[in-house]
Design a protein around this motif. Structure first.
Motif, short mmCIF file in Angstrom:
data_model
loop_
_atom_site.label_atom_id
_atom_site.label_comp_id
_atom_site.label_asym_id
_atom_site.label_seq_id
_atom_site.Cartn_x
_atom_site.Cartn_y
_atom_site.Cartn_z
N GLY A 16 47.98 12.57 75.96
CA GLY A 16 48.16 13.60 74.95
C GLY A 16 46.85 13.89 74.25
O GLY A 16 45.77 13.69 74.81
N TYR A 17 46.96 14.37 73.02
CA TYR A 17 45.80 14.72 72.22
C TYR A 17 45.89 13.98 70.90
O TYR A 17 46.98 13.92 70.30
N GLY A 18 44.78 13.43 70.46
CA GLY A 18 44.83 12.74 69.17
C GLY A 18 43.50 12.18 68.75
O GLY A 18 42.50 12.30 69.45
N LEU A 19 43.53 11.55 67.58
CA LEU A 19 42.34 10.97 66.98
C LEU A 19 42.48 9.46 66.94
O LEU A 19 43.53 8.94 66.54
N TYR A 20 41.44 8.77 67.36
CA TYR A 20 41.45 7.32 67.26
C TYR A 20 40.16 6.86 66.58
O TYR A 20 39.06 7.20 67.01
N VAL A 21 40.31 6.08 65.51
CA VAL A 21 39.17 5.49 64.82
C VAL A 21 39.05 4.04 65.28
O VAL A 21 40.01 3.27 65.16
N TYR A 22 37.91 3.67 65.83
CA TYR A 22 37.74 2.32 66.36
C TYR A 22 37.74 1.29 65.23
O TYR A 22 37.39 1.60 64.09
N PRO A 23 38.16 0.06 65.53
CA PRO A 23 38.25 -0.98 64.49
C PRO A 23 36.97 -1.19 63.70
O PRO A 23 37.01 -1.49 62.51
N ASN A 24 35.79 -1.03 64.35
CA ASN A 24 34.54 -1.23 63.62
C ASN A 24 34.15 0.00 62.79
O ASN A 24 33.14 -0.02 62.10
N THR A 25 34.93 1.07 62.90
CA THR A 25 34.79 2.33 62.14
C THR A 25 33.49 3.07 62.44
O THR A 25 33.24 4.12 61.87
N PHE A 26 32.65 2.53 63.34
CA PHE A 26 31.41 3.24 63.65
C PHE A 26 31.67 4.42 64.58
O PHE A 26 30.97 5.42 64.55
N PHE A 27 32.70 4.29 65.45
CA PHE A 27 33.05 5.34 66.39
C PHE A 27 34.41 5.92 66.05
O PHE A 27 35.29 5.21 65.56
N GLN A 28 34.55 7.18 66.39
CA GLN A 28 35.90 7.75 66.41
C GLN A 28 35.95 8.81 67.51
O GLN A 28 34.96 9.49 67.79
N TYR A 29 37.10 8.91 68.13
CA TYR A 29 37.27 9.87 69.23
C TYR A 29 38.43 10.78 68.92
O TYR A 29 39.52 10.33 68.55
N GLU A 30 38.19 12.06 69.09
CA GLU A 30 39.26 13.05 68.96
C GLU A 30 39.26 13.93 70.19
O GLU A 30 38.24 14.52 70.55
N GLY A 42 36.87 16.15 74.76
CA GLY A 42 36.98 15.42 73.52
C GLY A 42 35.64 15.30 72.81
O GLY A 42 34.60 15.73 73.33
N LYS A 43 35.68 14.69 71.63
CA LYS A 43 34.47 14.49 70.84
C LYS A 43 34.41 13.05 70.36
O LYS A 43 35.34 12.56 69.71
N LEU A 44 33.31 12.39 70.71
CA LEU A 44 33.07 11.02 70.28
C LEU A 44 32.02 11.07 69.18
O LEU A 44 30.87 11.46 69.43
N SER A 45 32.40 10.67 67.98
CA SER A 45 31.50 10.77 66.83
C SER A 45 31.03 9.38 66.40
O SER A 45 31.77 8.39 66.52
N PHE A 46 29.81 9.32 65.88
CA PHE A 46 29.22 8.08 65.41
C PHE A 46 29.05 8.17 63.90
O PHE A 46 28.87 9.25 63.33
N SER A 50 25.60 11.18 64.64
CA SER A 50 25.43 11.52 66.06
C SER A 50 26.80 11.79 66.68
O SER A 50 27.83 11.32 66.19
N TYR A 51 26.79 12.53 67.79
CA TYR A 51 28.06 12.76 68.47
C TYR A 51 27.83 13.22 69.90
O TYR A 51 26.76 13.67 70.28
N TYR A 52 28.89 13.08 70.71
CA TYR A 52 28.97 13.68 72.04
C TYR A 52 30.24 14.50 72.09
O TYR A 52 31.31 14.01 71.72
N GLU A 53 30.14 15.72 72.57
CA GLU A 53 31.33 16.55 72.74
C GLU A 53 31.29 17.16 74.13
O GLU A 53 30.30 17.79 74.52
N GLY A 54 32.37 16.93 74.88
CA GLY A 54 32.40 17.45 76.24
C GLY A 54 33.46 16.77 77.07
O GLY A 54 34.52 16.38 76.57
N GLU A 55 33.14 16.56 78.33
CA GLU A 55 34.11 16.05 79.29
C GLU A 55 34.09 14.52 79.37
O GLU A 55 33.05 13.89 79.28
N PHE A 56 35.29 13.97 79.56
CA PHE A 56 35.49 12.55 79.79
C PHE A 56 36.33 12.38 81.06
O PHE A 56 37.22 13.19 81.33
#
Length: 227
Positions: A16-30, A42-46, A50-56
């Motif tokens: 599906g589609y959603g947001l996940y904040v990693y336990p160390n809170t440094f990363f999050q993916y939406e 998706g978008k992986l944010s630091f 910093s961030y990466y947005e594109g294909e996974f």
């Protein structure tokens, strides 16, 4: 419906589609998920911005995307493989420089075009992030320079090959005479190949920079020489 402000559990249990904040809170993916892995767009944010947005693909950064580094201000748009710059892309440096071309595992590799801070352009080959091989410079005033510089070789239509150091299109040290080493008289059978050892010397007869010379004369001729 899962709120995007809360950690999304699709990474463990579903698609599906959603947001996940990693336990160390440094990363999050939406973005999109498939069978518990980041998959699709998706978008992986630091945390530092910093961030990466594109294909996974299967949880990895693979395909086309955009990467921004907050620490340097640099951005890259292009192809990725396992999180690294790999394939064709454009790297825009914060200081005004720009590279467009091929990358291999995070480094400039292959053919590319580099614009420096002054607007001068180099187009040609790169190896391990550095200019390497054939290329040309286009200066800000429009002048061009595609002269040979550095170590390289050239094959002349006469059959002569020069392999050595070049400066602005010429051998680093130009010889004035060619000396054939060996006996003064050589017996030659018409139509057969012979081998001559030759040496290039300056006007004083000195030999310095190493190089190689091949020439075609009644067959195949090869000889080590120094300039």
């Amino acid at each position: 419906q899962q709120s995007l402000s809360q950690p999304y559990q699709a990474h463990r249990s579903g698609t599906g589609y959603g947001l996940y904040v990693y336990p160390n809170t440094f990363f999050q993916y939406e973005g999109e998920w498939k069978q518990g892995k980041k998959h699709g767009h998706g978008k992986l944010s630091f945390k530092d911005g910093s961030y990466y947005e594109g294909e996974f693909v299967d949880g990895e950064i693979v395909g086309n995307g955009l990467r921004y580094w907050a620490s340097t201000g640099n951005t890259y748009s292009g192809q990725f493989l396992l999180g690294e710059l790999h394939g064709h892309g454009v790297l825009q440096y914060e200081d005004g420089r720009k590279y467009e071309g091929e990358f291999s595992y995070g480094k400039r590799e292959g053919h590319g075009l580099l614009v420096d801070k002054e607007g001068q352009i180099y187009e040609g080959s790169f190896h391990k992030n550095k200019k390497h091989g054939g290329g040309k410079m286009i200066f800000k005033n429009g002048d061009k320079n595609d002269m040979f510089n550095g170590q390289g070789s050239i094959i002349h239509c006469s059959g002569v090959i020069y392999d050595g150091l070049w400066i602005n299109g010429y051998p680093a040290a130009q010889a004035k005479k060619l000396v054939i080493l060996g006996p003064e008289v050589i017996d030659v059978i018409q139509g057969s190949a012979i081998t001559l050892h030759v040496q290039l010397q300056n006007e004083e007869g000195e030999v310095s920079e190493p190089g190689l010379l091949w020439a075609d004369c009644c067959g195949y001729v090869i000889g080590p020489w120094r300039l």
